[in-house]
Design an enzyme around this catalytic site. Structure first.
Site, short mmCIF file in Angstrom:
data_model
loop_
_atom_site.label_atom_id
_atom_site.label_comp_id
_atom_site.label_asym_id
_atom_site.label_seq_id
_atom_site.Cartn_x
_atom_site.Cartn_y
_atom_site.Cartn_z
N GLY A 14 37.77 42.02 36.33
CA GLY A 14 38.98 42.23 35.52
C GLY A 14 40.15 42.74 36.36
CB CYS A 15 40.37 45.44 38.85
SG CYS A 15 39.81 46.73 37.71
CB THR A 16 39.81 40.49 41.07
OG1 THR A 16 39.04 41.42 41.84
CG2 THR A 16 40.24 39.32 41.94
#
Length: 152
Positions: free
Chosen positions: A42-44
């Site tokens: 998700g952060c990527t």
């Protein structure tokens, strides 16, 4: 923190070997997006969305900064791996996380853990908080932030 209130100054270490100071960013809008952990799906994805729209943010004279509790070394690897064009700030001591109240209890594999709630804040050229998103769903989020910047 209330919308339209002046955001208190803070300083954090950033990728590229410099210290980010909020007050030094006055004069142009700023996006601070808080994310839980480097190099997770998700952060990527969130970082890649901001990367895709980065030139449009730049045309609006808007800076984008990602913030998590990961170390600068971790941030440098993450930034390099995905070629993010914006700095990542390390908040290991939770200075900005506390200021923006983004540390929450979360369920992780059946355990309660403290972690960053994915959140984004728009600060205007005078240093005032103009918009916030908490508990962000990644798809389409960076575009919503860009649309907000366009409306300032």
């Amino acid at each position: 923190m209330e919308l339209m209130s002046l955001v208190p100054d803070f300083t954090l270490p950033a990728t590229g070997g410099f210290n980010f100071q909020l007050s030094a960013m006055r004069g142009a809008p700023l996006v601070l997006y808080f994310y839980p952990k480097d190099d997770t799906p998700g952060c990527t994805d969130e970082g890649l969305q901001f990367k895709t729209l980065y030139e449009e943010f730049k045309q609006l004279k808007c800076s984008v900064m990602g913030i998590s509790r990961d170390s600068i070394a971790s941030h440098e690897r993450f930034k390099s791996k995905f070629d993010y064009p914006f700095p990542l700030l390390s908040d290991a001591d939770e200075i900005a996380c506390t200021l923006f109240d983004v540390i929450k209890m979360k369920n992780m594999y059946g355990k309660q853990v403290r972690g960053i709630q994915r959140s984004t804040f728009v600060i205007d050229s005078e240093g005032k908080l103009r918009q916030e998103w908490r508990g962000v769903n990644v798809p389409g989020h960076a575009q919503a932030v860009l649309d907000c910047i366009k409306s300032l």
